[in-house]
Scaffold this active site. Structure first.
Site, short mmCIF file in Angstrom:
data_model
loop_
_atom_site.label_atom_id
_atom_site.label_comp_id
_atom_site.label_asym_id
_atom_site.label_seq_id
_atom_site.Cartn_x
_atom_site.Cartn_y
_atom_site.Cartn_z
N PHE A 124 1.35 5.16 0.74
CA PHE A 124 0.86 6.24 1.60
C PHE A 124 1.56 7.53 1.20
O PHE A 124 2.68 7.51 0.68
CB PHE A 124 1.14 5.94 3.07
CG PHE A 124 0.42 4.71 3.58
CD1 PHE A 124 -0.80 4.82 4.22
CD2 PHE A 124 0.97 3.45 3.43
CE1 PHE A 124 -1.47 3.70 4.69
CE2 PHE A 124 0.33 2.33 3.89
CZ PHE A 124 -0.90 2.46 4.53
N THR A 181 0.85 -1.18 0.00
CA THR A 181 0.00 0.00 0.00
C THR A 181 0.89 1.24 0.00
O THR A 181 1.90 1.30 0.71
CB THR A 181 -0.93 0.04 1.22
OG1 THR A 181 -1.84 -1.07 1.13
CG2 THR A 181 -1.74 1.33 1.25
#
Length: 311
Positions: free
Chosen positions: A183, A181
């Site tokens: 960020f 992921t």
């Protein structure tokens, strides 16, 4: 320094999430005040209002794709810019109260995205367990930690075990390995970090109207200048049905001539362009510069045109 208050960082909470792990990967976070917020919108508004110096929010998943709420919040409201990106490998753990064993687990709580990434694992290792969806993996872990919990276990980030004093029954809980992921650290507008040669530029382009070739016209601004796009998403503007903007990540820095020329082209041809920042790539991959698109090439072309004009 004495008398200087510590930096304040907001993040998508609660405590024990992958977002917190991403924030804590930043050296500046070690001496900063970290404040979790319930939603991406509230975390970003804390920056806009001056209640936080920056906010860390998820923007893209290798499994689920873009985080739509983050794209939408950055494309509207008072402008914000991205100053840094972090990549976090998503590795879930099965957490329960100390003393619990795998055969004891009958009800598991987690977030919908985590459940989507762990269905096969659950079917294999806990085929009789009921899975209940919660607002976040960290909240699921917190619900397991309370007295007389509704759930026997939670699938959550490994950091949640320490946060909520839970035991780890299994690690590497996932149907596929290598999920990541992305960020971003977002702050109020200011000069972007200096170019490194391995940079990314983010922006939102609003077209004048929907017509044949509208997207092609937008893409040509990048293609003609040798700027590679790493992501492009269409998002509704919210103004009317069928009205969309384009959220874009491009290789390079706004200080690069080819990127700057592409942005000027968009400014000329689009209804609006929102610059979301130029910042170092988390993977450190240097930007490939195709022949004829280096800064020196643009400088030479500009000098040639000046000579033609007699200036």
């Amino acid at each position: 320094m004495p008398g200087v208050p510590p930096a304040r960082y907001a993040y998508l909470g609660p405590e024990g999430t992958f977002t917190e792990a991403a924030l804590r990967s930043l050296p500046a976070a070690a001496k900063a005040e970290l404040q979790p917020f319930a939603t991406v919108a509230v975390a970003l508004d804390a920056v806009r209002l001056g209640d936080a110096d920056g906010a860390v929010v998820p923007i893209e998943s290798s499994v689920e794709g873009a985080v739509a709420v983050t794209l939408d919040e950055l494309s509207t409201g008072d402008p914000l810019i991205i100053t840094k990106e972090m990549l976090v490998e998503v590795q879930f753990s099965l957490l329960a109260k100390p003393g619990a064993q795998l055969p004891d687990i009958r009800k598991v709580a987690t977030h919908p995205h985590a459940e989507a990434q762990c269905r096969r694992w659950l079917a294999t290792h806990l085929p009789k367990a009921e899975v209940v969806l919660e607002s976040s993996t960290a909240h699921a872990a917190a619900m397991v930690a309370v007295p007389d919990p509704l759930y026997d276990a939670a699938i959550a980030a490994p950091i949640a075990a320490q946060t909520y004093r839970l035991a780890t029954l299994a690690t590497g809980v996932a149907d596929r390995t290598g999920a990541v992921t992305r960020f971003v650290l977002v702050s109020r507008p200011g000069p972007p970090p200096a170019p490194t040669g391995a940079d990314k530029t983010s922006l939102v382009a609003f077209i004048h109207d929907n017509h044949p070739g509208a997207l092609l016209e937008l893409l040509e601004q990048f293609a003609a200048r040798g700027v590679d796009l790493t992501r492009i998403e269409s998002r509704p503007t919210g103004s009317a049905l069928g009205q969309y903007c384009f959220s874009i990540d491009a290789q390079g820095h706004v200080a690069d001539a080819r990127v700057g020329e592409a942005l000027m082209g968009l400014r000329r041809t689009c209804a609006d362009v929102r610059f979301l920042g130029s910042y170092p790539r988390a993977d450190g991959s240097a930007t490939a510069v195709t022949p004829g698109t280096a800064d020196s090439d643009f400088t030479d072309a500009d000098a040639w045109l000046r000579r033609l004009r007699g200036s």
